[in-house]
Design an enzyme around this catalytic site. Structure first.
Site, mmCIF file in Angstrom:
data_model
loop_
_atom_site.group_PDB
_atom_site.id
_atom_site.type_symbol
_atom_site.label_atom_id
_atom_site.label_comp_id
_atom_site.label_asym_id
_atom_site.label_seq_id
_atom_site.Cartn_x
_atom_site.Cartn_y
_atom_site.Cartn_z
ATOM 1 C CB THR A 1 2.410 34.896 -5.238
ATOM 2 O OG1 THR A 1 2.112 36.277 -5.410
ATOM 3 C CG2 THR A 1 1.983 34.459 -3.860
ATOM 4 C CE LYS B 1 -7.921 27.209 -9.159
ATOM 5 N NZ LYS B 1 -8.298 28.068 -8.025
HETATM 6 N N1 HSE Z 1 -7.416 32.869 -7.443
HETATM 7 C C1 HSE Z 1 -7.491 31.551 -6.912
HETATM 8 C C2 HSE Z 1 -8.429 31.509 -5.728
HETATM 9 C C3 HSE Z 1 -6.178 31.021 -6.444
HETATM 10 O O1 HSE Z 1 -8.928 32.552 -5.282
HETATM 11 O O2 HSE Z 1 -8.666 30.427 -5.239
HETATM 12 C C4 HSE Z 1 -5.296 30.492 -7.503
HETATM 13 O O3 HSE Z 1 -5.874 29.420 -8.176
#
Ligand code: HSE
Length: 436
Positions: free
Chosen positions: A15, A207
C-alpha cells in the site's frame, strides 16, 4: 552542487510503496522544480511483481530481486516499505553498510531495533528518514525534531492508531459493540486481517517509543511502554463516560516530570470538549507541549496509501537535498544517549483520575463498604452514578475519582472484587485532562 539527480529504489510494493511510487511518478516535474534537481525512481522490488496496483509503472522498473537495488551503485536512497522486523532489518542493515540512505515507514523495526539501525547509519555516515513511521501524513517527526528543537518537551500524547480510533468512534456514535465495530473496520479495509497490533495498543506503543526517543533523547524503550488495548471497552462504559461528560480514546502518552518519564498506551477518558476527543474515525492527532511554544495539536490522516506515501516522499526529498549538497555526511540527525539520567516510571507509580464501574448488589451498606476500601487506599471519590434498581440483584455502580496512584487503585480493586456483594471484575479506566 555535485549531482543533478538522486536515484531511489523502493523495496516493498504494498500500500505505502504504491502511494510513494504514485507521488514520485506523478509529481516528478513539480518536485524537480521545487528542489532544483531530479528525484528518479529507478527500481521497485517486491516478491509479487504481477499484481495490478492501478498504477502505470515504466517498463523495467519492477524486479523481484531486492539485491539488485542494494547492489546498484547509482541508487542513493533505499525506501524500505516491507514492514515487520524480518527481513526488513537485514535489508536495512545491509543497505546502511553499503552506504545507502534509508527511508522507512517501519515503526516496529525502529521501536524494537532502532538502536542497532541508527548506530549502523552513524557508522556509515548515512541518514535514516522515518517521518512515515508515526501518524502517516502528520509531520510529527519534523515537528519534534526540527520545528520545536528550541523547546523542552514535557508532554506528548494523542491518537496515533486510526483503526482503534475508528472502532471507538463507531462504538460511540452507533452504539455497536467492539466485535461489530471491528468487523466493520475490516470490511472497510481499515483493519488488517490480523488486527492484533492495532486493537491491543502495540502499534501505538511502537509509535510512542519513536516519538519519546526523539523528544527526550532516551533510548528506544518499547519494552518499557505500558501497553493496553481497547478490547475490554463496552458500549455501557462509553455511555457512562458520556453521562459524566467524557469520551473514551486509545491514547499514547509520553510525559516528562523532573527526571521521570511516563510511557503508556491505554484506553483513556478525556473531557468531551477536549480537542483530541473530537478526533473521529481513522484520523490521528497529537498534542505536544513545549516550554517555549506552549500547547500545540497536530491533526491529519495517520494511515493509507497516499497520506503515508506523502510522508515517505518528504523524507526522500529531505535526504536527497543532503545527498546533492553533501551535507548529509556531517549532520547528526538522531541524538539518543543512555546518559540523560531520565528514568521510566513504573506503571504502579503513575497518578491519574479513574473511572470505576462496579457490578454491586443494590442493598444497604454496599456503597459505604466500597467507598471505605477506596478511602483506606487514599482514593477520593469525585462523583457517582447508580443505574437501575433491582432488589438483591447486581446493578452498575459507577464512580469518578480524584487523582490517585495506580498502585493504590490496584490494591483497592483487589479487595473490592473479593467482596461477596460485588459480582465480576470491576472495570476501570484512567482519566486524563483534569487535575485534582
Ligand atoms: N495500522 C495503523 C493505524 C496505520 O490503524 O493507524 C499504520 O501505522
Amino acid at each position: 552542487m555535485k549531482k543533478k539527480a538522486v536515484n531511489i529504489g523502493i523495496i516493498g510494493f504494498g500500500t505505502v510503496g504504491t502511494g510513494t511510487a504514485r507521488i514520485l511518478l506523478k509529481r516528478r516535474r513539480e518536485i524537480e522544480e521545487k528542489c532544483g534537481f531530479a528525484i528518479v525512481l529507478k527500481r521497485i522490488a517486491d516478491l509479487d511483481i504481477k499484481r495490478d496496483r492501478g498504477i502505470n509503472i515504466p517498463k523495467g522498473l519492477l524486479t523481484s530481486d531486492s539485491q539488485s537495488i542494494l547492489n546498484d551503485p547509482e541508487i542513493d536512497i533505499i525506501v524500505e516499505l516491507i514492514g515487520g522486523i524480518h527481513p526488513a532489518k537485514e535489508i536495512t542493515l545491509s543497505a546502511l553498510k553499503k552506504g545507502k540512505n534509508i527511508v522507512t515507514a517501519n515503526k516496529a523495526l525502529l521501536a524494537e531495533e532502532g538502536r542497532q539501525i541508527f548506530k549502523e547509519a552513524a557508522k556509515n555516515r548515512v541518514e535514516v528518514g522515518f517521518e512515515a513511521s508515526v501518524a502517516g501524513s502528520i509531520p510529527i517527526i519534523k515537528v519534534i525534531r526540527e520545528s520545536l528543537v528550541g523547546n523542552r518537551l514535557s508532554s506528548i500524547f494523542g491518537i496515533i492508531n486510526g483503526t482503534a480510533n475508528y472502532i471507538l468512534t463507531e462504538m460511540t456514535e452507533s452504539g455497536v459493540n467492539f466485535e461489530t465495530a471491528l468487523k466493520e473496520a475490516k470490511e472497510l479495509g481499515y483493519a488488517e486481517a490480523d488486527p492484533t497490533f492495532d486493537i491491543e495498543g502495540v502499534d501505538s506503543a511502537h509509535k510512542l517509543t519513536i516519538m519519546a526517543s526523539l523528544a527526550f533523547g532516551i533510548p528506544f524503550s518499547f519494552k518499557k511502554v505500558y501497553t493496553e488495548g481497547i478490547t475490554r471497552i463496552t458500549p455501557l462504559d462509553i455511555q457512562f463516560a458520556s453521562e459524566f461528560g467524557y469520551k473514551i480514546k486509545l491514547l499514547a502518552i509520553a510525559k516528562q516530570d523532573g527526571m521521570d518519564v511516563e510511557l503508556r498506551v491505554h484506553p483513556t477518558m478525556l473531557p468531551a470538549d477536549d480537542l483530541i476527543s473530537g478526533v473521529s474515525g481513522v484520523f490521528n492527532a497529537i498534542f505536544v507541549h513545549g516550554d517555549a511554544a506552549g500547547d500545540g495539536i497536530y491533526y491529519g490522516r495517520g494511515a493509507g496509501e497516499m497520506p503515508t506515501g506523502s510522508a515517505v516522499v518528504s523524507d526522500i526529498v529531505d535526504i536527497a537535498k543532503n545527498v546533492v549538497s553533501g551535507a548529509g555526511k556531517s549532520i547528526q540527525r538522531m541524538s539518543i544517549t543512555d546518559n540523560t539520567g531520565l528514568k521510566i516510571k513504573k506503571m504502579e507509580d503513575i497518578r491519574t483520575g479513574y473511572y470505576l464501574r462496579f457490578s454491586a448488589l443494590d442493598k444497604p451498606g454496599v456503597l459505604s463498604k466500597i467507598s471505605g476500601i477506596l478511602g483506606s487506599h487514599n482514593i477520593s471519590i469525585k462523583s457517582m452514578i447508580q443505574k437501575g434498581r433491582e432488589k438483591e440483584k447486581a446493578v452498575p455502580l459507577v464512580m469518578m475519582t480524584h487523582v490517585a496512584r495506580e498502585k493504590d487503585m490496584i490494591g483497592a480493586l483487589k479487595k473490592i472484587d473479593r467482596m461477596s456483594v460485588v459480582s465480576g471484575k470491576t472495570m476501570y479506566l484512567r482519566v486524563e485532562g483534569e487535575e485534582g
